[in-house]
Design a protein around this motif. Structure first.
Motif, PDB file in Angstrom:
ATOM      1  N   LEU A 194       0.852  -1.195   0.000  1.00  0.00           N
ATOM      2  CA  LEU A 194       0.000   0.000   0.000  1.00  0.00           C
ATOM      3  C   LEU A 194       0.883   1.239   0.000  1.00  0.00           C
ATOM      4  CD1 LEU A 194      -2.725  -1.023   2.644  1.00  0.00           C
ATOM      5  CD2 LEU A 194      -2.511  -1.676   0.238  1.00  0.00           C
ATOM      6  N   ASP A 195       1.107   1.783  -1.171  1.00  0.00           N
ATOM      7  CA  ASP A 195       1.923   2.988  -1.333  1.00  0.00           C
ATOM      8  C   ASP A 195       1.021   4.136  -1.768  1.00  0.00           C
ATOM      9  OD1 ASP A 195       3.614   5.028  -2.059  1.00  0.00           O
ATOM     10  OD2 ASP A 195       4.893   3.807  -3.351  1.00  0.00           O
ATOM     11  N   PRO A 196       0.713   5.065  -0.859  1.00  0.00           N
ATOM     12  CA  PRO A 196      -0.196   6.163  -1.212  1.00  0.00           C
ATOM     13  C   PRO A 196       0.272   6.984  -2.401  1.00  0.00           C
ATOM     14  CG  PRO A 196       0.094   6.046   1.168  1.00  0.00           C
ATOM     15  CD  PRO A 196       1.096   5.102   0.575  1.00  0.00           C
ATOM     16  N   SER A 197       1.575   7.058  -2.633  1.00  0.00           N
ATOM     17  CA  SER A 197       2.065   7.860  -3.755  1.00  0.00           C
ATOM     18  C   SER A 197       1.612   7.290  -5.097  1.00  0.00           C
ATOM     19  CB  SER A 197       3.588   7.969  -3.714  1.00  0.00           C
ATOM     20  OG  SER A 197       4.205   6.720  -3.969  1.00  0.00           O
ATOM     21  N   LEU A 198       1.303   5.999  -5.140  1.00  0.00           N
ATOM     22  CA  LEU A 198       0.830   5.390  -6.390  1.00  0.00           C
ATOM     23  C   LEU A 198      -0.564   5.872  -6.762  1.00  0.00           C
ATOM     24  CD1 LEU A 198       2.043   1.700  -5.949  1.00  0.00           C
ATOM     25  CD2 LEU A 198       3.163   3.565  -7.185  1.00  0.00           C
ATOM     26  N   THR A 199      -1.286   6.466  -5.821  1.00  0.00           N
ATOM     27  CA  THR A 199      -2.631   6.974  -6.115  1.00  0.00           C
ATOM     28  C   THR A 199      -2.621   8.443  -6.525  1.00  0.00           C
ATOM     29  OG1 THR A 199      -3.177   7.714  -3.857  1.00  0.00           O
ATOM     30  CG2 THR A 199      -3.529   5.383  -4.362  1.00  0.00           C
ATOM     31  N   GLN A 200      -1.456   9.081  -6.524  1.00  0.00           N
ATOM     32  CA  GLN A 200      -1.406  10.508  -6.819  1.00  0.00           C
ATOM     33  C   GLN A 200      -1.694  10.820  -8.289  1.00  0.00           C
ATOM     34  OE1 GLN A 200       2.498  11.351  -5.163  1.00  0.00           O
ATOM     35  NE2 GLN A 200       1.628  12.037  -3.225  1.00  0.00           N
ATOM     36  N   SER A 201      -1.526   9.833  -9.153  1.00  0.00           N
ATOM     37  CA  SER A 201      -1.812  10.034 -10.576  1.00  0.00           C
ATOM     38  C   SER A 201      -3.237   9.632 -10.950  1.00  0.00           C
ATOM     39  CB  SER A 201      -0.815   9.232 -11.428  1.00  0.00           C
ATOM     40  OG  SER A 201      -0.918   7.847 -11.146  1.00  0.00           O
ATOM     41  N   VAL A 202      -4.017   9.170  -9.959  1.00  0.00           N
ATOM     42  CA  VAL A 202      -5.395   8.757 -10.225  1.00  0.00           C
ATOM     43  C   VAL A 202      -6.234   9.987 -10.591  1.00  0.00           C
ATOM     44  CG1 VAL A 202      -7.476   7.820  -9.132  1.00  0.00           C
ATOM     45  CG2 VAL A 202      -5.259   6.728  -8.757  1.00  0.00           C
ATOM     46  N   SER A 203      -7.136   9.842 -11.557  1.00  0.00           N
ATOM     47  CA  SER A 203      -7.966  10.962 -12.005  1.00  0.00           C
ATOM     48  C   SER A 203      -8.889  11.454 -10.891  1.00  0.00           C
ATOM     49  CB  SER A 203      -8.825  10.536 -13.197  1.00  0.00           C
ATOM     50  OG  SER A 203      -9.821   9.604 -12.785  1.00  0.00           O
ATOM     51  N   LYS A 204      -9.368  12.676 -11.040  1.00  0.00           N
ATOM     52  CA  LYS A 204     -10.325  13.216 -10.081  1.00  0.00           C
ATOM     53  C   LYS A 204     -11.570  12.338  -9.996  1.00  0.00           C
ATOM     54  CE  LYS A 204      -9.396  18.135  -9.583  1.00  0.00           C
ATOM     55  NZ  LYS A 204     -10.049  19.486  -9.558  1.00  0.00           N
ATOM     56  N   TRP A 205     -12.026  11.854 -11.135  1.00  0.00           N
ATOM     57  CA  TRP A 205     -13.231  11.009 -11.184  1.00  0.00           C
ATOM     58  C   TRP A 205     -13.045   9.761 -10.334  1.00  0.00           C
ATOM     59  CZ3 TRP A 205     -18.111  11.360 -13.158  1.00  0.00           C
ATOM     60  CH2 TRP A 205     -18.843  10.185 -13.358  1.00  0.00           C
ATOM     61  N   GLN A 206     -11.911   9.075 -10.507  1.00  0.00           N
ATOM     62  CA  GLN A 206     -11.677   7.847  -9.758  1.00  0.00           C
ATOM     63  C   GLN A 206     -11.359   8.130  -8.289  1.00  0.00           C
ATOM     64  OE1 GLN A 206     -12.322   4.863 -10.501  1.00  0.00           O
ATOM     65  NE2 GLN A 206     -12.687   5.023 -12.702  1.00  0.00           N
ATOM     66  N   THR A 207     -10.719   9.255  -8.021  1.00  0.00           N
ATOM     67  CA  THR A 207     -10.481   9.636  -6.627  1.00  0.00           C
ATOM     68  C   THR A 207     -11.805   9.835  -5.903  1.00  0.00           C
ATOM     69  OG1 THR A 207      -8.353  10.686  -7.141  1.00  0.00           O
ATOM     70  CG2 THR A 207      -9.446  11.378  -5.111  1.00  0.00           C
ATOM     71  N   ALA A 208     -12.722  10.548  -6.544  1.00  0.00           N
ATOM     72  CA  ALA A 208     -14.037  10.803  -5.947  1.00  0.00           C
ATOM     73  C   ALA A 208     -14.833   9.511  -5.810  1.00  0.00           C
ATOM     74  CB  ALA A 208     -14.811  11.810  -6.793  1.00  0.00           C
ATOM     75  N   ALA A 209     -14.812   8.693  -6.851  1.00  0.00           N
ATOM     76  CA  ALA A 209     -15.555   7.428  -6.807  1.00  0.00           C
ATOM     77  C   ALA A 209     -15.003   6.516  -5.726  1.00  0.00           C
ATOM     78  CB  ALA A 209     -15.491   6.743  -8.169  1.00  0.00           C
ATOM     79  N   GLY A 210     -13.693   6.498  -5.572  1.00  0.00           N
ATOM     80  CA  GLY A 210     -13.081   5.664  -4.552  1.00  0.00           C
ATOM     81  C   GLY A 210     -13.458   6.100  -3.151  1.00  0.00           C
ATOM     82  N   ALA A 211     -13.406   7.411  -2.915  1.00  0.00           N
ATOM     83  CA  ALA A 211     -13.791   7.932  -1.595  1.00  0.00           C
ATOM     84  C   ALA A 211     -15.252   7.640  -1.299  1.00  0.00           C
ATOM     85  CB  ALA A 211     -13.520   9.434  -1.526  1.00  0.00           C
TER      86      ALA A 211
ATOM     87  N   GLY B   9     -11.005  13.436   1.546  1.00  0.00           N
ATOM     88  CA  GLY B   9     -11.437  13.255   0.168  1.00  0.00           C
ATOM     89  C   GLY B   9     -11.301  14.530  -0.657  1.00  0.00           C
ATOM     90  N   PRO B  10     -11.888  15.645  -0.211  1.00  0.00           N
ATOM     91  CA  PRO B  10     -11.757  16.888  -0.989  1.00  0.00           C
ATOM     92  C   PRO B  10     -10.316  17.367  -1.124  1.00  0.00           C
ATOM     93  CG  PRO B  10     -13.588  17.025   0.548  1.00  0.00           C
ATOM     94  CD  PRO B  10     -12.823  15.785   0.899  1.00  0.00           C
ATOM     95  N   ILE B  11      -9.488  17.142  -0.102  1.00  0.00           N
ATOM     96  CA  ILE B  11      -8.085  17.557  -0.195  1.00  0.00           C
ATOM     97  C   ILE B  11      -7.381  16.754  -1.286  1.00  0.00           C
ATOM     98  CG2 ILE B  11      -5.874  17.714   1.013  1.00  0.00           C
ATOM     99  CD1 ILE B  11      -7.447  18.029   3.627  1.00  0.00           C
ATOM    100  N   ALA B  12      -7.559  15.452  -1.275  1.00  0.00           N
ATOM    101  CA  ALA B  12      -6.940  14.606  -2.301  1.00  0.00           C
ATOM    102  C   ALA B  12      -7.447  14.967  -3.692  1.00  0.00           C
ATOM    103  CB  ALA B  12      -7.217  13.136  -2.002  1.00  0.00           C
ATOM    104  N   LEU B  13      -8.718  15.331  -3.776  1.00  0.00           N
ATOM    105  CA  LEU B  13      -9.307  15.694  -5.066  1.00  0.00           C
ATOM    106  C   LEU B  13      -8.654  16.952  -5.630  1.00  0.00           C
ATOM    107  CD1 LEU B  13     -11.767  14.721  -6.892  1.00  0.00           C
ATOM    108  CD2 LEU B  13     -13.008  16.639  -5.888  1.00  0.00           C
TER     109      LEU B  13
ATOM    110  N   ASP C 124      -1.247  15.657  -5.262  1.00  0.00           N
ATOM    111  CA  ASP C 124       0.055  15.236  -4.765  1.00  0.00           C
ATOM    112  C   ASP C 124       0.165  15.305  -3.245  1.00  0.00           C
ATOM    113  OD1 ASP C 124       0.922  14.781  -7.364  1.00  0.00           O
ATOM    114  OD2 ASP C 124       1.716  16.809  -7.595  1.00  0.00           O
ATOM    115  N   ASN C 125      -0.946  15.557  -2.564  1.00  0.00           N
ATOM    116  CA  ASN C 125      -0.917  15.624  -1.103  1.00  0.00           C
ATOM    117  C   ASN C 125      -0.786  14.205  -0.547  1.00  0.00           C
ATOM    118  OD1 ASN C 125      -1.785  15.751   1.704  1.00  0.00           O
ATOM    119  ND2 ASN C 125      -2.450  17.845   1.270  1.00  0.00           N
ATOM    120  N   TYR C 126       0.431  13.831  -0.210  1.00  0.00           N
ATOM    121  CA  TYR C 126       0.703  12.458   0.229  1.00  0.00           C
ATOM    122  C   TYR C 126      -0.074  12.111   1.487  1.00  0.00           C
ATOM    123  CZ  TYR C 126       3.181   8.295   1.811  1.00  0.00           C
ATOM    124  OH  TYR C 126       3.480   7.029   2.245  1.00  0.00           O
ATOM    125  N   ASN C 127      -0.162  13.027   2.432  1.00  0.00           N
ATOM    126  CA  ASN C 127      -0.829  12.717   3.696  1.00  0.00           C
ATOM    127  C   ASN C 127      -2.292  12.361   3.486  1.00  0.00           C
ATOM    128  OD1 ASN C 127      -0.939  12.641   6.695  1.00  0.00           O
ATOM    129  ND2 ASN C 127      -2.374  14.336   6.399  1.00  0.00           N
TER     130      ASN C 127
END
Length: 391
Positions: free
Chosen positions: A173-190, A226-230, A234-237
């Motif tokens: 589980l490397d959070p940095s691997l999710t930094q390139s995920v699209s906004k759509w998938q980030t929102a859907a995942g959350a 969720g909104p911060i990541a969206l 690149d916000n790793y935390n």
């Protein structure tokens, strides 16, 4: 609280600096690897090449192109590849769809019939190839549980199942691997993470304060980050908070000793089975309408608890706290740029009755859930999802 057994043997390697441990993790199971992944995203990000470098000393067979809402055809292809190459271990690199497909492949290899029979069984108790994953999307929690969901679009069915030997042996589980995920998938995942918590939280079971407070804490974490990541990809935390929330939301902690029945997921599964929409988006659309349907004299206390402990709503009467909590839930989905009506994702009323009947049949919604539903009830919720939400 009822008796329970809790068993999650996954070895979690969390953070940026663990991928070099992949050869050691795989080698304990053998040298022949089925490498399962989705579209081109891991190649664009460079992760594919990084993984291939770690696999230099292994015999590797690749299964590429596993779809979102993973299809039974990919599972069948994976089974054939695993058998013909006598693989020892499966490596799944991707999000929940890739890992779910890998899980069903891992068990179906040991089944003489069609892999769809394994899915339809609902629970696989037989052997399974060991599974290791590298997670690239925070959403389903599949990286730390025994569950999988597979679609068969030829017959418009999307079914969930589980297997005692499906639990990944090691999850990277490397959070940095999710930094390139699209906004759509980030929102859907959350949205998916939040829905997993809702499904287990809204249950008519007393004396489960610990489970409820765990769920509330994870809900608040997702709502905050969720909104911060969206907006700050690149916000790793915040990516890390969502990734660990994904795992903890569905590894069995929240429903241990607390029998629950899921409702919104079975309804959404029918939307995906008929229209192949993004799972987390469908959940977001249906959830507030289901909440409004479920709010009554018998359930209001749980909604009050949700409103007070998650949204900090006070100084109102019970039903107003409940309604305000539902409104805030909708506002959060909108903050995540999620469309909130079915027509926005290409669904009209033409097949609502058909999907509603299937949801009750496949999901067992008529009993054992927070508020039992018949096909007419599900159809009313879906009808309400055609237009803007009001409560």
């Amino acid at each position: 609280m009822e008796d329970f057994r809790f068993y999650v043997p996954t070895d979690v390697r969390f953070g940026k600096n663990h991928l070099a441990e992949l050869p050691e993790a795989l080698a304990q199971f053998g040298k022949k690897v089925l490498f399962v992944y989705g579209g081109g995203s891991i190649k664009k990000s460079g992760l594919y090449q990084q993984v291939k470098e770690q696999l230099a000393d292994f015999e590797v067979t690749e299964l590429a192109g596993v779809e979102p809402n993973p299809k039974i055809e990919s599972v069948r292809q994976g089974v054939e590849l695993a058998r013909s190459n006598d693989v020892d271990v499966i490596l799944a690199v991707g999000g929940g769809s890739v890992i779910d497909a890998a899980k069903v492949i891992s068990g179906s290899v040991f089944y003489d019939g069609d892999a769809w029979d394994v899915v339809k069984s609902g629970s696989w108790t037989g052997n399974a190839l060991p599974l290791i994953d590298v997670l690239t999307l925070s959403a389903t929690g599949t990286e730390m549980n025994r569950n999988a969901v597979i679609s068969n679009m030829a017959i418009n069915e999307k079914l969930g199942m589980n297997g005692k030997n499906f639990i990944p042996r090691v999850s990277f589980l490397d959070p940095s691997l999710t930094q390139s995920v699209s906004k759509w998938q980030t929102a859907a995942g959350a949205s998916d993470i939040l829905s997993h918590l809702f499904e287990q939280y809204f249950a008519r079971v007393e004396q489960t304060d610990l489970q409820d407070h765990l769920a509330e804490a994870i809900m608040k974490t997702v709502i905050t980050h969720g909104p911060i990541a969206l907006n700050e990809p690149d916000n790793y935390n915040s990516r890390a908070e969502l990734m660990w929330a994904s795992s903890l939301a569905l590894n069995g902690l929240e429903n241990a000793g607390k029998p629950v029945g899921w409702t919104v997921h079975p309804i959404e599964h029918e939307l995906s089975a008929f229209y192949d929409i993004t799972h987390g988006i469908g959940l977001a659309i249906v959830t507030p309408r289901w909440m409004a349907y479920s709010l009554n004299e018998q359930t209001v206390a749980k909604f009050v608890k949700y409103g007070q402990n998650v949204w900090d709503i006070t100084d109102k009467d019970d039903f107003e706290i409940a309604r305000e909590a539902i409104r805030k839930t909708v506002e959060w989905y909108k903050q995540m740029d999620i469309p909130m009506t079915l027509p926005e994702v290409g669904i009209d009323e033409s097949r609502l009755a058909e999907m509603s009947k299937a949801a009750v049949e496949h999901g067992g919604l008529a009993e054992g859930v927070f508020v039992p539903m018949l096909p007419a009830d599900v159809e009313a919720v879906l009808q309400a999802s055609l237009t803007e939400f009001e409560i």
